[in-house]
Design an enzyme around this catalytic site. Sequence first.
Site, PDB file in Angstrom:
ATOM      1  N   VAL A 222      -4.231 -10.403  37.510  1.00  0.00           N
ATOM      2  CA  VAL A 222      -3.667 -11.654  38.018  1.00  0.00           C
ATOM      3  C   VAL A 222      -4.699 -12.358  38.895  1.00  0.00           C
ATOM      4  O   VAL A 222      -4.349 -13.256  39.661  1.00  0.00           O
ATOM      5  CB  VAL A 222      -2.359 -11.413  38.811  1.00  0.00           C
ATOM      6  CG1 VAL A 222      -1.230 -10.995  37.882  1.00  0.00           C
ATOM      7  CG2 VAL A 222      -2.572 -10.374  39.921  1.00  0.00           C
ATOM      8  N   ARG A 224      -8.741 -13.557  38.214  1.00  0.00           N
ATOM      9  CA  ARG A 224      -9.359 -14.614  37.417  1.00  0.00           C
ATOM     10  C   ARG A 224      -9.764 -14.031  36.067  1.00  0.00           C
ATOM     11  O   ARG A 224     -10.103 -12.853  35.959  1.00  0.00           O
ATOM     12  CB  ARG A 224     -10.590 -15.200  38.124  1.00  0.00           C
ATOM     13  CG  ARG A 224     -10.328 -15.672  39.528  1.00  0.00           C
ATOM     14  CD  ARG A 224      -9.311 -16.782  39.608  1.00  0.00           C
ATOM     15  NE  ARG A 224      -9.795 -18.048  39.071  1.00  0.00           N
ATOM     16  CZ  ARG A 224      -9.047 -19.133  38.975  1.00  0.00           C
ATOM     17  NH1 ARG A 224      -7.779 -19.107  39.329  1.00  0.00           N
ATOM     18  NH2 ARG A 224      -9.565 -20.255  38.510  1.00  0.00           N
ATOM     19  N   ASP A 248      -2.494 -12.186  32.866  1.00  0.00           N
ATOM     20  CA  ASP A 248      -1.918 -13.497  33.167  1.00  0.00           C
ATOM     21  C   ASP A 248      -2.995 -14.565  33.252  1.00  0.00           C
ATOM     22  O   ASP A 248      -2.694 -15.743  33.324  1.00  0.00           O
ATOM     23  CB  ASP A 248      -1.141 -13.439  34.492  1.00  0.00           C
ATOM     24  CG  ASP A 248      -0.383 -14.724  34.777  1.00  0.00           C
ATOM     25  OD1 ASP A 248       0.437 -15.136  33.927  1.00  0.00           O
ATOM     26  OD2 ASP A 248      -0.623 -15.328  35.845  1.00  0.00           O
ATOM     27  N   GLU A 253      -8.637 -20.781  28.853  1.00  0.00           N
ATOM     28  CA  GLU A 253      -7.215 -21.118  28.880  1.00  0.00           C
ATOM     29  C   GLU A 253      -7.020 -22.553  28.407  1.00  0.00           C
ATOM     30  O   GLU A 253      -7.801 -23.430  28.779  1.00  0.00           O
ATOM     31  CB  GLU A 253      -6.658 -20.943  30.297  1.00  0.00           C
ATOM     32  CG  GLU A 253      -6.728 -19.505  30.786  1.00  0.00           C
ATOM     33  CD  GLU A 253      -6.122 -19.315  32.177  1.00  0.00           C
ATOM     34  OE1 GLU A 253      -5.568 -20.290  32.740  1.00  0.00           O
ATOM     35  OE2 GLU A 253      -6.193 -18.192  32.704  1.00  0.00           O
ATOM     36  N   HIS A 272      -0.735 -17.665  32.462  1.00  0.00           N
ATOM     37  CA  HIS A 272      -1.144 -18.050  33.825  1.00  0.00           C
ATOM     38  C   HIS A 272       0.053 -18.601  34.613  1.00  0.00           C
ATOM     39  O   HIS A 272       0.019 -19.723  35.132  1.00  0.00           O
ATOM     40  CB  HIS A 272      -2.268 -19.088  33.779  1.00  0.00           C
ATOM     41  CG  HIS A 272      -3.106 -19.094  35.030  1.00  0.00           C
ATOM     42  ND1 HIS A 272      -4.427 -19.455  35.040  1.00  0.00           N
ATOM     43  CD2 HIS A 272      -2.797 -18.774  36.315  1.00  0.00           C
ATOM     44  CE1 HIS A 272      -4.904 -19.368  36.278  1.00  0.00           C
ATOM     45  NE2 HIS A 272      -3.931 -18.968  37.071  1.00  0.00           N
ATOM     46  N   SER A 274       2.029 -16.309  36.820  1.00  0.00           N
ATOM     47  CA  SER A 274       2.524 -15.284  37.741  1.00  0.00           C
ATOM     48  C   SER A 274       2.914 -15.836  39.106  1.00  0.00           C
ATOM     49  O   SER A 274       3.795 -15.293  39.776  1.00  0.00           O
ATOM     50  CB  SER A 274       1.482 -14.180  37.912  1.00  0.00           C
ATOM     51  OG  SER A 274       0.272 -14.694  38.432  1.00  0.00           O
TER      52      SER A 274
END
Length: 315
Positions: A222, A224, A248, A253, A272, A274
């Site tokens: 969680v 990077r 996550d 992305e 992404h 969380s």
Amino acid sequence: MSELSLLVLDADPPPRLGSLSGRVRVTHADPSNLAEQLPSADVLLVWDFQSHAVRHAWPGDGPRPRWVHTASAGVDHLLSPELAASDTVVTNARGVFDRPIAEFVAGLVLSFAKDLPGNWALQRERRWQHRETQRVAGTRACVVGTGPIGRAIAQTLQALGVTTALAGRTAREGVHGPEDLPQLLAGADWVVCAAPSTAATRGMFDSSRFQQMKPSARFINVGRGDLVVEDDLVEALTKRTIAGAGLDVFEQEPLAADSPLWDTPGMLVSPHMSGDTIGWRDELGEQFLELFELWAAGKPLKNVIDKQRGYVPGH
């Protein structure tokens, strides 16, 4: 106060800045016109925290904002060498995401231990298949990253009965240094990455790290995306070097539809999300307004980034 200029790098929905109405000149930018508007701004609010536009727009001629605030915990998306070398103060959204991310990690731990994905898959097949699951209390976790998010994760896992060790950049009371990491990984049932992206952490979880973990371990990131060598993680899961992983955050992305991560055995993918609980954008806006009042009054700001390290010092 009326002469102050605030430039907002927009995202949808925009921030609520009503309390500044009549006192501050607020203008809005997107990646295509950010560079031309920077010289006229006293403050830049990076509301679109997924954009890398600031890194590209910051170099150039003319004045630059004296303060940049990003509505995110990470700052690697905006810290160009020119911004890092400047006198501009950079702050982040430290404190908003701690508990939500800790809860999300706890949810992943419970999902793995109790095989909740397996229950869902069997339900869709209308299959009644009794299994035994793992007891969470009494297991061990290694949390890499000792900022507020990492500490909140450790606290939450400890509430579940998980013995938790924190690993950071330097050893100190309650925190293990890098030299202890191989031993911690070897004994952990849960390895949680909550570190910032820096020159020292990028790619830190590679094949050698996964080989240090035990075959029953689960890895959760969680922090990077660039802290993990994704091809090495895919190989580790495929070869059962480790038992599972929950990601996550990712190197790119959104995650491409043809990424092997989607179909890797033992992998749980989330987009992404969380730290993003209901009302989180309002919290981010309120935090910025509080910081703006401090800045306008000439008072010290909270959450000031050490631009050479890439995070708020003191953890």
